[in-house]
Design a protein around this motif. Structure first.
Motif, PDB file in Angstrom:
ATOM      1  N   PHE A 188     -47.419  11.914  23.745  1.00 23.37           N
ATOM      2  CA  PHE A 188     -47.018  11.173  22.551  1.00 23.37           C
ATOM      3  C   PHE A 188     -46.713  12.102  21.381  1.00 23.37           C
ATOM      4  N   ALA A 189     -47.435  13.198  21.270  1.00 19.31           N
ATOM      5  CA  ALA A 189     -47.131  14.165  20.208  1.00 19.31           C
ATOM      6  C   ALA A 189     -45.736  14.757  20.417  1.00 19.31           C
ATOM      7  N   GLY A 190     -45.432  15.143  21.636  1.00 21.64           N
ATOM      8  CA  GLY A 190     -44.104  15.678  21.929  1.00 21.64           C
ATOM      9  C   GLY A 190     -43.009  14.639  21.801  1.00 21.64           C
ATOM     10  N   ALA A 191     -43.306  13.412  22.205  1.00 17.70           N
ATOM     11  CA  ALA A 191     -42.311  12.348  22.113  1.00 17.70           C
ATOM     12  C   ALA A 191     -41.959  12.038  20.667  1.00 17.70           C
ATOM     13  N   LEU A 192     -42.957  11.970  19.817  1.00 15.21           N
ATOM     14  CA  LEU A 192     -42.676  11.699  18.408  1.00 15.21           C
ATOM     15  C   LEU A 192     -41.956  12.871  17.750  1.00 15.21           C
ATOM     16  N   GLY A 193     -42.271  14.087  18.172  1.00 17.95           N
ATOM     17  CA  GLY A 193     -41.544  15.245  17.658  1.00 17.95           C
ATOM     18  C   GLY A 193     -40.085  15.224  18.078  1.00 17.95           C
ATOM     19  N   ALA A 194     -39.826  14.951  19.343  1.00 19.21           N
ATOM     20  CA  ALA A 194     -38.447  14.896  19.827  1.00 19.21           C
ATOM     21  C   ALA A 194     -37.679  13.737  19.195  1.00 19.21           C
ATOM     22  N   PHE A 195     -38.329  12.613  19.029  1.00 22.39           N
ATOM     23  CA  PHE A 195     -37.693  11.465  18.379  1.00 22.39           C
ATOM     24  C   PHE A 195     -37.329  11.810  16.938  1.00 22.39           C
ATOM     25  N   SER A 196     -38.221  12.491  16.244  1.00 16.77           N
ATOM     26  CA  SER A 196     -37.957  12.888  14.860  1.00 16.77           C
ATOM     27  C   SER A 196     -36.816  13.887  14.779  1.00 16.77           C
ATOM     28  N   GLY A 197     -36.794  14.858  15.678  1.00 13.88           N
ATOM     29  CA  GLY A 197     -35.707  15.835  15.687  1.00 13.88           C
ATOM     30  C   GLY A 197     -34.362  15.201  15.971  1.00 13.88           C
ATOM     31  N   ASN A 198     -34.319  14.268  16.895  1.00 12.65           N
ATOM     32  CA  ASN A 198     -33.074  13.584  17.212  1.00 12.65           C
ATOM     33  C   ASN A 198     -32.641  12.676  16.064  1.00 12.65           C
ATOM     34  N   SER A 199     -33.573  12.001  15.437  1.00 14.95           N
ATOM     35  CA  SER A 199     -33.244  11.137  14.307  1.00 14.95           C
ATOM     36  C   SER A 199     -32.760  11.958  13.108  1.00 14.95           C
ATOM     37  N   PHE A 200     -33.356  13.134  12.913  1.00 18.52           N
ATOM     38  CA  PHE A 200     -32.913  14.006  11.828  1.00 18.52           C
ATOM     39  C   PHE A 200     -31.488  14.481  12.072  1.00 18.52           C
ATOM     40  N   ARG A 201     -31.140  14.735  13.318  1.00 24.44           N
ATOM     41  CA  ARG A 201     -29.769  15.130  13.647  1.00 24.44           C
ATOM     42  C   ARG A 201     -28.791  14.015  13.328  1.00 24.44           C
ATOM     43  N   GLN A 202     -29.181  12.776  13.587  1.00 23.91           N
ATOM     44  CA  GLN A 202     -28.283  11.654  13.355  1.00 23.91           C
ATOM     45  C   GLN A 202     -28.014  11.407  11.876  1.00 23.91           C
ATOM     46  N   LEU A 203     -28.831  11.969  10.999  1.00 27.14           N
ATOM     47  CA  LEU A 203     -28.556  11.857   9.567  1.00 27.14           C
ATOM     48  C   LEU A 203     -27.270  12.573   9.178  1.00 27.14           C
ATOM     49  N   PHE A 204     -26.920  13.617   9.910  1.00 25.82           N
ATOM     50  CA  PHE A 204     -25.775  14.433   9.564  1.00 25.82           C
ATOM     51  C   PHE A 204     -24.491  14.031  10.283  1.00 25.82           C
ATOM     52  N   ILE A 205     -24.566  13.062  11.164  1.00 23.08           N
ATOM     53  CA  ILE A 205     -23.388  12.622  11.909  1.00 23.08           C
ATOM     54  C   ILE A 205     -22.713  11.493  11.134  1.00 23.08           C
ATOM     55  N   LYS A 206     -21.422  11.670  10.872  1.00 23.67           N
ATOM     56  CA  LYS A 206     -20.674  10.648  10.151  1.00 23.67           C
ATOM     57  C   LYS A 206     -20.284   9.542  11.128  1.00 23.67           C
ATOM     58  N   LYS A 207     -20.598   8.323  10.765  1.00 24.67           N
ATOM     59  CA  LYS A 207     -20.303   7.197  11.642  1.00 24.67           C
ATOM     60  C   LYS A 207     -18.868   6.727  11.437  1.00 24.67           C
ATOM     61  N   LYS A 208     -18.246   6.251  12.514  1.00 21.33           N
ATOM     62  CA  LYS A 208     -16.892   5.743  12.452  1.00 21.33           C
ATOM     63  C   LYS A 208     -16.862   4.413  11.695  1.00 21.33           C
ATOM     64  N   GLU A 209     -15.834   4.235  10.957  1.00 26.98           N
ATOM     65  CA  GLU A 209     -15.668   2.953  10.279  1.00 26.98           C
ATOM     66  C   GLU A 209     -15.132   1.946  11.272  1.00 26.98           C
TER      67      GLU A 209
END
Length: 123
Positions: A97-118
């Motif tokens: 669970f510690a690793g899962a939450l870390g990986a989830f956080s890292g992936n979610s942080f990456r998605q902050l920088f991706i521009k979504k299509k209109e």
């Protein structure tokens, strides 16, 4: 295929970091791997859980074997479990669970920088 590569990288880096740094460094390891290898959130969560969980289970089992279960026998007396193998499984779940939450956080942080299509009428 990227799931297996991410899982393998998380497991290898977790093992190497566990030798020289504290337990919580595995969270940063899983977050960095999930940040640099894209995927959806569930995929990242599962690869972090399995990668860190398997490493923690193997390391706990290795310590249990090397110490002839002396520490495990004393821990079984303290906690309401029947067998020392349950302690190894609990350690794997906590680490997973510690690793899962870390990986989830890292992936979610990456998605902050991706521009979504209109959305348009034709999509």
């Amino acid at each position: 295929m990227i799931f297996l590569f991410r899982l393998l990288l998380i497991a290898v880096f977790t093992y190497l970091l566990a030798l020289i740094s504290p337990w919580w460094s595995t969270i940063f390891c899983a977050a960095l791997v999930a940040f640099f290898l894209p995927g959806n959130n569930f995929n990242a969560f599962l690869s972090g859980f399995m990668g860190v969980g398997l490493v923690w289970m193997v390391m706990a089992w290795k310590v249990d074997i090397e110490t002839a279960s002396i520490m495990s026998a004393k821990m079984v007396e303290l906690f309401p479990v029947d067998d020392s193998n349950m302690l190894i499984i609990v350690a794997a779940i906590v680490g997973g669970f510690a690793g899962a939450l870390g990986a989830f956080s890292g992936n979610s942080f990456r998605q902050l920088f991706i521009k979504k299509k209109e959305k348009t009428f034709y999509n």
